[in-house]
Scaffold this active site. Structure first.
Site, PDB file in Angstrom:
ATOM      1  N   ASP A   9      -7.949  -5.323  -0.170  1.00 53.70           N
ATOM      2  CA  ASP A   9      -8.340  -6.151  -1.253  1.00 53.70           C
ATOM      3  C   ASP A   9      -8.191  -7.582  -1.016  1.00 53.70           C
ATOM      4  O   ASP A   9      -8.379  -8.415  -2.063  1.00 53.70           O
ATOM      5  CB  ASP A   9      -7.673  -5.644  -2.544  1.00 53.70           C
ATOM      6  CG  ASP A   9      -8.186  -4.074  -2.872  1.00 53.70           C
ATOM      7  OD1 ASP A   9      -7.403  -3.328  -2.890  1.00 53.70           O
ATOM      8  OD2 ASP A   9      -9.496  -3.994  -2.896  1.00 53.70           O
TER       9      ASP A   9
ATOM     10  N   HIS B 205       0.906  -1.000   0.230  1.00 49.04           N
ATOM     11  CA  HIS B 205       0.043   0.031   0.159  1.00 49.04           C
ATOM     12  C   HIS B 205       0.856   1.154   0.087  1.00 49.04           C
ATOM     13  O   HIS B 205       2.198   1.252   0.575  1.00 49.04           O
ATOM     14  CB  HIS B 205      -0.874   0.007   1.155  1.00 49.04           C
ATOM     15  CG  HIS B 205      -1.953   1.086   1.163  1.00 49.04           C
ATOM     16  ND1 HIS B 205      -2.015   2.328   1.287  1.00 49.04           N
ATOM     17  CD2 HIS B 205      -3.083   0.721   0.866  1.00 49.04           C
ATOM     18  CE1 HIS B 205      -3.190   2.756   1.452  1.00 49.04           C
ATOM     19  NE2 HIS B 205      -3.840   2.048   0.663  1.00 49.04           N
TER      20      HIS B 205
HETATM   21  C1  SDX Z   1      -6.015   0.206  -2.772  1.00 52.21           C
HETATM   22  O1  SDX Z   1      -4.308   4.857  -2.016  1.00 52.21           O
HETATM   23  C2  SDX Z   1      -5.588   4.200  -1.400  1.00 52.21           C
HETATM   24  O2  SDX Z   1      -5.863   4.272  -0.292  1.00 52.21           O
HETATM   25  C3  SDX Z   1      -5.883   2.903  -2.153  1.00 52.21           C
HETATM   26  C4  SDX Z   1      -6.836   2.040  -1.314  1.00 52.21           C
HETATM   27  C5  SDX Z   1      -8.281   2.580  -1.082  1.00 52.21           C
HETATM   28  O3  SDX Z   1      -8.742   2.350  -0.101  1.00 52.21           O
HETATM   29  O4  SDX Z   1      -8.431   3.688  -1.860  1.00 52.21           O
HETATM   30  O5  SDX Z   1      -6.423   1.655  -0.117  1.00 52.21           O
HETATM   31  C6  SDX Z   1      -7.359   0.884  -2.214  1.00 52.21           C
HETATM   32  O6  SDX Z   1      -5.831   0.774  -3.939  1.00 52.21           O
HETATM   33  C7  SDX Z   1      -5.233  -0.892  -2.075  1.00 52.21           C
HETATM   34  C8  SDX Z   1      -3.998  -1.399  -2.969  1.00 52.21           C
HETATM   35  C9  SDX Z   1      -4.435  -2.356  -3.874  1.00 52.21           C
HETATM   36  N1  SDX Z   1      -3.431  -2.524  -4.779  1.00 52.21           N
HETATM   37  C10 SDX Z   1      -2.768  -3.781  -4.775  1.00 52.21           C
HETATM   38  O7  SDX Z   1      -2.879  -4.643  -4.068  1.00 52.21           O
HETATM   39  C11 SDX Z   1      -1.991  -4.124  -5.897  1.00 52.21           C
HETATM   40  C12 SDX Z   1      -0.685  -4.528  -5.393  1.00 52.21           C
HETATM   41  N2  SDX Z   1       0.110  -3.591  -5.130  1.00 52.21           N
HETATM   42  C13 SDX Z   1       1.114  -2.643  -5.570  1.00 52.21           C
HETATM   43  O8  SDX Z   1       0.688  -2.674  -6.908  1.00 52.21           O
HETATM   44  C14 SDX Z   1       1.582  -1.572  -4.767  1.00 52.21           C
HETATM   45  O9  SDX Z   1       1.875  -2.192  -3.477  1.00 52.21           O
HETATM   46  C15 SDX Z   1       0.688  -0.345  -4.531  1.00 52.21           C
HETATM   47  C16 SDX Z   1       0.433   0.170  -5.818  1.00 52.21           C
HETATM   48  C17 SDX Z   1      -0.445  -0.629  -3.977  1.00 52.21           C
HETATM   49  C18 SDX Z   1       1.684   0.730  -3.633  1.00 52.21           C
HETATM   50  O10 SDX Z   1       2.723   0.993  -4.633  1.00 52.21           O
HETATM   51  P1  SDX Z   1       3.580   1.947  -4.076  1.00 52.21           P
HETATM   52  O11 SDX Z   1       3.609   2.925  -2.887  1.00 52.21           O
HETATM   53  O12 SDX Z   1       3.971   3.042  -5.187  1.00 52.21           O
HETATM   54  O13 SDX Z   1       4.914   1.131  -3.741  1.00 52.21           O
HETATM   55  P2  SDX Z   1       5.875   0.855  -4.805  1.00 52.21           P
HETATM   56  O14 SDX Z   1       5.342   0.572  -5.858  1.00 52.21           O
HETATM   57  O15 SDX Z   1       7.222   2.085  -4.616  1.00 52.21           O
HETATM   58  O16 SDX Z   1       6.493  -0.458  -4.040  1.00 52.21           O
HETATM   59  C19 SDX Z   1       7.565  -0.510  -3.111  1.00 52.21           C
HETATM   60  C20 SDX Z   1       8.456  -1.661  -3.227  1.00 52.21           C
HETATM   61  C21 SDX Z   1       8.758  -1.724  -4.800  1.00 52.21           C
HETATM   62  O17 SDX Z   1      10.067  -2.436  -4.816  1.00 52.21           O
HETATM   63  P3  SDX Z   1      11.393  -1.770  -5.064  1.00 52.21           P
HETATM   64  O18 SDX Z   1      11.226  -0.862  -6.347  1.00 52.21           O
HETATM   65  O19 SDX Z   1      11.725  -0.582  -3.999  1.00 52.21           O
HETATM   66  O20 SDX Z   1      12.570  -2.601  -5.091  1.00 52.21           O
HETATM   67  O21 SDX Z   1       7.740  -2.360  -2.887  1.00 52.21           O
HETATM   68  C22 SDX Z   1       7.472  -3.550  -4.187  1.00 52.21           C
HETATM   69  C23 SDX Z   1       7.790  -2.617  -5.338  1.00 52.21           C
HETATM   70  O22 SDX Z   1       8.361  -3.467  -6.300  1.00 52.21           O
HETATM   71  N3  SDX Z   1       6.062  -3.811  -4.008  1.00 52.21           N
HETATM   72  C24 SDX Z   1       5.487  -5.034  -4.151  1.00 52.21           C
HETATM   73  C25 SDX Z   1       4.420  -5.119  -4.148  1.00 52.21           C
HETATM   74  N4  SDX Z   1       4.068  -3.981  -3.826  1.00 52.21           N
HETATM   75  C26 SDX Z   1       5.016  -3.079  -4.116  1.00 52.21           C
HETATM   76  N5  SDX Z   1       6.213  -6.414  -4.744  1.00 52.21           N
HETATM   77  C27 SDX Z   1       5.581  -7.380  -4.652  1.00 52.21           C
HETATM   78  N6  SDX Z   1       4.145  -7.409  -4.486  1.00 52.21           N
HETATM   79  C28 SDX Z   1       3.409  -6.173  -4.380  1.00 52.21           C
HETATM   80  N7  SDX Z   1       2.167  -6.091  -4.087  1.00 52.21           N
END
Ligand code: SDX
Length: 428
Positions: A363, A306
Site C-alpha cells: 500500500d 505487515h
Molecule cells: C495489507 O494480510 C495481508 O496479506 C494484508 C495485505 C493483503 O494483500 O491482503 O498484505 C494488505 O493489509 C497490508 C498492510 C496494510 N496496513 C498498513 O499499512 C497499516 C499500517 N500497518 C500496521 O497497522 C501493521 O503493520 C499491520 C496491521 C499491517 C500488521 O500488524 P501486526 O502484524 O499485528 O503487527 P503488530 O501490530 O503486532 O506490530 C508489531 C510491532 C508493534 O510494536 P510493539 O507492540 O511490538 O512494540 O510493530 C509496530 C507495532 O506497534 N508496528 C508499527 C507499524 N506496524 C507495526 N509501528 C509503526 N508503524 C507501523 N506501520
C-alpha cells in the site's frame, strides 16, 4: 497415520498430535481432535500462529519476501502476465493455452454489463457516499439479480457466479466513481481489454471518445495483479468464513469488501497517501517517524509493516518501479513521491523499524500511482477490492469444492461472570 507427531504434555497426560506437511512452508500441528481428547482449546486471537485451511493458491514466505501464485513468483507474473491470465491461473491452477486464454477473456467480457435495474440502486446513495459503502451495497445486492447462479453445490453455478463477480467489479467500481462526480455511467466496451475497459468506464465521458494510454493500462493491470490474492488475509478469511455457512458468493464477496475497507488492511492505501500529504515535505519526516515510534501515540506509518512480511513486500518493489513508469508516461512529477522515497530510506535506517522488521508494504506506493492516473483517494480501496475479487473468488471456490469443508465456528476463552440469578429491580 501422520509420520511426524507433536507431543503435548498437560499435567500427567501426554498427547500425540499429528504434524502435517505442506509442499513448502511451515508444517502444522493438527489440533482438530485437541478439544475432544483434552477438553482444552488453543488460544490465538488474530490467528498469528493458526493455519485455518489447506490451500494451493498462494504461498508467502514473510522472512524471505516471497509471494507465489500457483507457484509462479509475483515479480514474474507482474512482468510477463496479465490480470486476466492471473485470474485464469488462480481459478484453474495452470497457465492457459492461447485458446483457453482467448476464450476466458471473451467469457469475462460478456459478463461486464450490470442488470439495468442496478443503475437505480446507485440513486439511493448520497453523492458523497464512500465508494466502498457503494461497493458493499451493490455487490451484496447482486444475489437479488442473479438467482440462476447461487446454487453453490452446482459447479456450473459456481463457475458462472465467479465469472460474473470478476467481470462486474470494474463496472460497479467505475459506476461508484461516476456517481460520486455526477457524471453519466459509461457502458462497458467489449472491444477493450479488461483494464482498458475499466479505465474508459471510469474516466471516459459520452461527449467524446476516450483513448486508453497503453502505459497507464499496463500499470493499472500490473497493480491489479499485485492485489489479486494474498493467502489467508483478513478479508479472504472473512469470505471463507461467510462461505462456510453456505452463503451465496455475492454475499460472501460483499463481506470481504467490508473487511478490506479497514485502514489496517485494504484501507491502508488511502491512509498512506493521506499520511504522505499530511507530512508534505521531507523536513517533516523525522517528526512523523518519532510519532510512529511513540507507544503513547496511536499514529502508525500507513503502508509500513505487515503481519506476514518481515522482509520487503515483493509487491512494494514492483509498485515503486511502476511509479516511475507512470510518471514518465504521464509526464507528472509529484513531490509526494519524493517524500515517500525519503520516508522509506529514513525508516529503513531507523533501529525501531529495523528491529521490528517493518518495511513498506503493497500500500505504500500504490496510492501515488493511482493518484497520478487520476483516481481520488476514496477510490483506492475500491480498486483493491476490484483486484482482490479474483483471490476471494478463487479461495471461495477452493473451500466450497472441498468435500471436507465444514462451517467455521471458533471457540473462546470465557472471562465473564459465572452463573448467577436474575435480580428484580426492587432488589438491586
Ligand atoms: C495489507 O494480510 C495481508 O496479506 C494484508 C495485505 C493483503 O494483500 O491482503 O498484505 C494488505 O493489509 C497490508 C498492510 C496494510 N496496513 C498498513 O499499512 C497499516 C499500517 N500497518 C500496521 O497497522 C501493521 O503493520 C499491520 C496491521 C499491517 C500488521 O500488524 P501486526 O502484524 O499485528 O503487527 P503488530 O501490530 O503486532 O506490530 C508489531 C510491532 C508493534 O510494536 P510493539 O507492540 O511490538 O512494540 O510493530 C509496530 C507495532 O506497534 N508496528 C508499527 C507499524 N506496524 C507495526 N509501528 C509503526 N508503524 C507501523 N506501520
Amino acid at each position: 497415520m501422520a509420520d511426524k507427531q507433536a507431543k503435548l504434555a498437560i499435567g500427567a497426560e501426554t498427547y500425540d498430535l499429528p504434524i502435517m506437511e505442506g509442499t513448502v512452508g511451515p508444517d502444522v500441528v493438527d489440533i482438530r481432535k485437541l478439544y475432544g481428547t483434552t477438553g482444552m482449546f488453543t488460544y490465538d486471537p488474530g490467528y498469528k500462529s493458526t493455519a485455518s485451511c489447506e490451500s494451493a493458491l498462494t504461498f508467502i514466505d514473510g522472512e524471505e519476501g516471497v509471494l507465489l501464485h500457483r507457484g509462479y513468483p509475483i515479480g514474474q507474473l507482474a512482468e510477463h502476465s496479465s490480470f486476466m491470465e492471473v485470474a485464469y491461473l488462480m481459478l484453474n491452477g495452470e497457465l492457459p493455452s492461447q485458446d483457453e486464454y482467448e476464450d476466458f477473456k471473451v467469457t469475462i467480457t460478456r459478463h461486464t454489463m450490470l442488470h439495468d435495474q442496478l443503475r437505480q440502486f446507485y440513486q439511493g446513495f448520497r453523492r458523497d457516499g464512500h465508494p466502498m459503502a457503494i461497493m458493499c451495497g451493490v455487490v451484496g445486492a447482486l444475489s437479488a439479480f442473479y438467482h440462476d447462479s447461487t446454487d453453490i453445490s452446482d459447479p456450473e453455478h459456481r463457475k458462472i457466479s465467479s465469472h460474473r463477480l470478476i467481470a462486474k467489479m470494474p463496472t460497479i467500481a467505475a459506476m461508484a466513481y461516476k456517481y460520486s462526480v455526477g457524471q453519466p455511467f459509461m457502458s462497458p466496451m467489449n472491444s477493450l481489454s479488461y483494464t482498458g475497459n475499466f479505465l474508459r468506464m471510469t474516466f471516459g465521458v459520452p461527449a467524446e471518445d476516450y483513448e486508453v494510454i497503453p502505459a497507464v493500462e499496463k500499470a493499472m493491470d500490473r497493480i491489479f495483479i499485485l492485489h489479486a490474492d494474498h493467502e489467508q488475509n483478513a478479508s479472504t478469511s472473512t469470505v471463507r468464513l461467510a462461505g462456510s455457512s453456505g452463503a451465496n458468493p455475492f454475499a460472501c464477496i460483499a463481506a470481504g469488501i467490508a473487511c478490506l475497507w479497514g485502514p489496517a488492511h485494504g484501507g491502508a492505501n488511502e491512509a498512506a497517501l493521506n499520511m504522505l500529504h499530511e507530512i508534505g515535505t521531507p523536513d517533516r519526516i523525522p517528526h512523523y517517524i518519532e510519532r510512529a515510534k511513540d507507544k503513547n501515540d496511536p499514529f502508525r506509518l500507513m503502508g509500513f509493516g505487515h503481519r506476514v512480511y518481515k522482509n520487503y513486500d515483493p509487491r512494494a518493489t514492483v509498485m515503486q518501479k511502476t511509479v516511475r513508469e507512470v510518471f514518465d508516461a504521464l509526464k507528472v512529477k509529484d513531490p509526494v513521491f519524493e517524500v515517500a522515497l525519503r520516508l522509506e530510506e529514513m525508516a529503513l535506517h531507523d533501529d525501531y523499524f529495523i528491529e521490528k522488521k517493518l518495511f513498506p508494504n503493497v500500500d505504500f506506493y500504490s496510492g501515488i500511482i493511482l493518484s497520478a492516473i487520476g483516481f481520488p483517494t476514496t477510490m483506492f480501496t475500491a480498486l483493491f477490492a476490484l483486484a482482490r475479487t479474483v483471490g476471494w473468488v478463487a479461495q471461495w471456490n477452493e473451500m466450497i469444492s472441498d468435500p471436507a469443508q465444514v462451517i467455521g465456528r471458533p471457540r473462546q476463552l470465557y472471562t465473564g461472570p459465572t452463573q448467577r440469578d436474575y435480580v428484580p429491580f426492587d432488589k438491586r
